[in-house]
Design a protein around this motif. Sequence first.
Motif, PDB file in Angstrom:
ATOM      1  N   LEU A 202       0.792  -1.273   0.073  1.00  0.00           N
ATOM      2  CA  LEU A 202      -0.036   0.139  -0.143  1.00  0.00           C
ATOM      3  C   LEU A 202       0.892   1.301  -0.095  1.00  0.00           C
ATOM      4  N   PRO A 203       0.903   2.027  -1.099  1.00  0.00           N
ATOM      5  CA  PRO A 203       1.559   3.385  -1.185  1.00  0.00           C
ATOM      6  C   PRO A 203       0.936   4.130  -0.325  1.00  0.00           C
ATOM      7  N   GLY A 204       1.331   4.871   0.657  1.00  0.00           N
ATOM      8  CA  GLY A 204       0.525   5.893   1.495  1.00  0.00           C
ATOM      9  C   GLY A 204       1.400   6.131   2.716  1.00  0.00           C
ATOM     10  N   GLU A 205       0.829   6.674   3.587  1.00  0.00           N
ATOM     11  CA  GLU A 205       1.404   7.450   4.860  1.00  0.00           C
ATOM     12  C   GLU A 205       1.118   6.462   5.920  1.00  0.00           C
ATOM     13  N   GLU A 206       1.925   5.960   6.746  1.00  0.00           N
ATOM     14  CA  GLU A 206       1.681   4.895   7.624  1.00  0.00           C
ATOM     15  C   GLU A 206       1.408   5.608   8.998  1.00  0.00           C
ATOM     16  N   LEU A 207       0.112   5.121   9.671  1.00  0.00           N
ATOM     17  CA  LEU A 207      -0.222   5.871  10.671  1.00  0.00           C
ATOM     18  C   LEU A 207      -0.203   4.771  12.160  1.00  0.00           C
ATOM     19  N   SER A 208      -0.268   5.317  13.259  1.00  0.00           N
ATOM     20  CA  SER A 208      -0.258   4.448  14.428  1.00  0.00           C
ATOM     21  C   SER A 208      -1.503   5.031  15.253  1.00  0.00           C
ATOM     22  N   VAL A 209      -2.022   3.911  15.962  1.00  0.00           N
ATOM     23  CA  VAL A 209      -3.139   4.312  17.068  1.00  0.00           C
ATOM     24  C   VAL A 209      -2.794   3.521  18.276  1.00  0.00           C
ATOM     25  N   TYR A 210      -3.108   4.349  19.436  1.00  0.00           N
ATOM     26  CA  TYR A 210      -3.335   3.853  20.623  1.00  0.00           C
ATOM     27  C   TYR A 210      -4.519   4.109  21.124  1.00  0.00           C
ATOM     28  N   ALA A 211      -5.225   2.787  21.901  1.00  0.00           N
ATOM     29  CA  ALA A 211      -6.688   3.185  22.211  1.00  0.00           C
ATOM     30  C   ALA A 211      -6.835   2.502  23.271  1.00  0.00           C
ATOM     31  N   VAL A 212      -7.960   2.799  24.034  1.00  0.00           N
ATOM     32  CA  VAL A 212      -8.552   1.928  25.161  1.00  0.00           C
ATOM     33  C   VAL A 212      -9.911   1.948  24.819  1.00  0.00           C
ATOM     34  N   ALA A 213     -10.647   0.679  24.908  1.00  0.00           N
ATOM     35  CA  ALA A 213     -11.839   0.625  24.904  1.00  0.00           C
ATOM     36  C   ALA A 213     -12.666  -0.164  26.074  1.00  0.00           C
ATOM     37  N   ARG A 214     -13.925  -0.111  26.469  1.00  0.00           N
ATOM     38  CA  ARG A 214     -14.597  -0.822  27.468  1.00  0.00           C
ATOM     39  C   ARG A 214     -15.901  -1.427  26.805  1.00  0.00           C
ATOM     40  N   GLU A 215     -15.734  -2.466  26.738  1.00  0.00           N
ATOM     41  CA  GLU A 215     -17.088  -3.441  26.220  1.00  0.00           C
ATOM     42  C   GLU A 215     -17.599  -2.905  24.911  1.00  0.00           C
ATOM     43  N   GLY A 216     -16.500  -2.691  24.172  1.00  0.00           N
ATOM     44  CA  GLY A 216     -16.861  -2.035  22.691  1.00  0.00           C
ATOM     45  C   GLY A 216     -16.959  -0.797  22.546  1.00  0.00           C
ATOM     46  N   ARG A 217     -16.807   0.060  23.684  1.00  0.00           N
ATOM     47  CA  ARG A 217     -16.880   1.620  23.475  1.00  0.00           C
ATOM     48  C   ARG A 217     -15.606   2.242  23.494  1.00  0.00           C
TER      49      ARG A 217
END
Length: 398
Positions: A202-217
């Motif tokens: 995939l030619p593009g810009e690589e992004l990174s995510v950090y997330a926290v969820a609780r019971e799908g939210r």
Amino acid sequence: MPHPEIVRGVSGGGPSVLISGARAPVALHLARLFDGAGWRVVLADTPAKPLSAASRACAAYFRLPPPRFEPARYGDAVEALVVRENVSLVVPTCEEVFYLAHMWRERQPAALLFAPDIDLLQRVHDKYAFIELCRSLGLAVPHTRLLRGKDDVLSVRAEAADLVFKPVWSRFASRVLVHPSRAELDGLSPSPQAPWVAQQFLPGEELSVYAVAREGRLAVFSLYRSIYRAGKGAGICFQPLEDERARAFVERFVAGTGWTGQISFDLMRMADGAVLPLECNPRATSGLHFFRNPKGFVAAATGDTGFVERDVARPQTVRLAMWIYGLPAALRAGGVGRFRRDLNAADELLDWPGDAAPKRAQWLALGEIATLALRHGISLQRASTRDIEWDGPDQSSI
């Protein structure tokens, strides 16, 4: 049973949280956030002198057996620790999350493990199963094929120049082949126990995510990009970003899986703005460092409030890692001037008001990792995770 306790700190007397993976800067950051929110913070890991153990946020540090090599003893030690320290919440930070989730299924300790069950963890860690899971949730994905033997490699040989090859179980972009040569392809030997994937480039810009969820939210969301990396893998200097499509992807994923705990993604933003998933890391990553409001973060993560926005806008870095990895890369690329500007523009993520000791302790922690790397003839990066890596249920890499 656990090794002897080696650090006793000054953290407060609220509810007790056990943060594992104390070697990692994200563990130190979580310790500071929970301590600032009134929790008593217990830390645990395998090294003798991990970074986080020096923090004033650490009420106690316990040294554990290595989970990858001694999983039963590791489980015994963690179970005893939870009881003895009256721990109500366990927050993993690195790949020890898989060993803990497996242990929680078998032993069911009294504390809450802040992570999904082992089946879902393994599914998202598996680079092929993750893409198939995204597809099942109606998310756009790159074309990805599973390679379980030499015949599978031969079947994609003609289009290899447009593919990226990587082991299903891996980390830090280790062993990734982009547009591989014929000789590199001939050297691949995937198996049912240690499969690979061939993924559309995939030619593009690589992004990174950090997330926290609780019971799908979704409760915590941090999007960022790495300006400098340790080799091809982990970022060591990163800046925050905004992208609604990336956030929408994460919201749909955590809702579709009912996710509870920390989760991180590598995504690719295409020229038309579309965001496609590359892989998932069901653990903490560097996007955590864009949160410095303890009460707001911990309340959102543990369920008292709905969602917390990040409160840091400047780039974050570990300066020692920049000198070790970033400067050599800049010298090779002829970008020393840019390196100096980027270093000056970023905050040292180890800095924290009233807690200077971890910044000094990083030298001892680095020395311990370097000794391990020399003993086993491996890289610093590999030495930093050797004892906690999870390469599938049968641990085929051991």
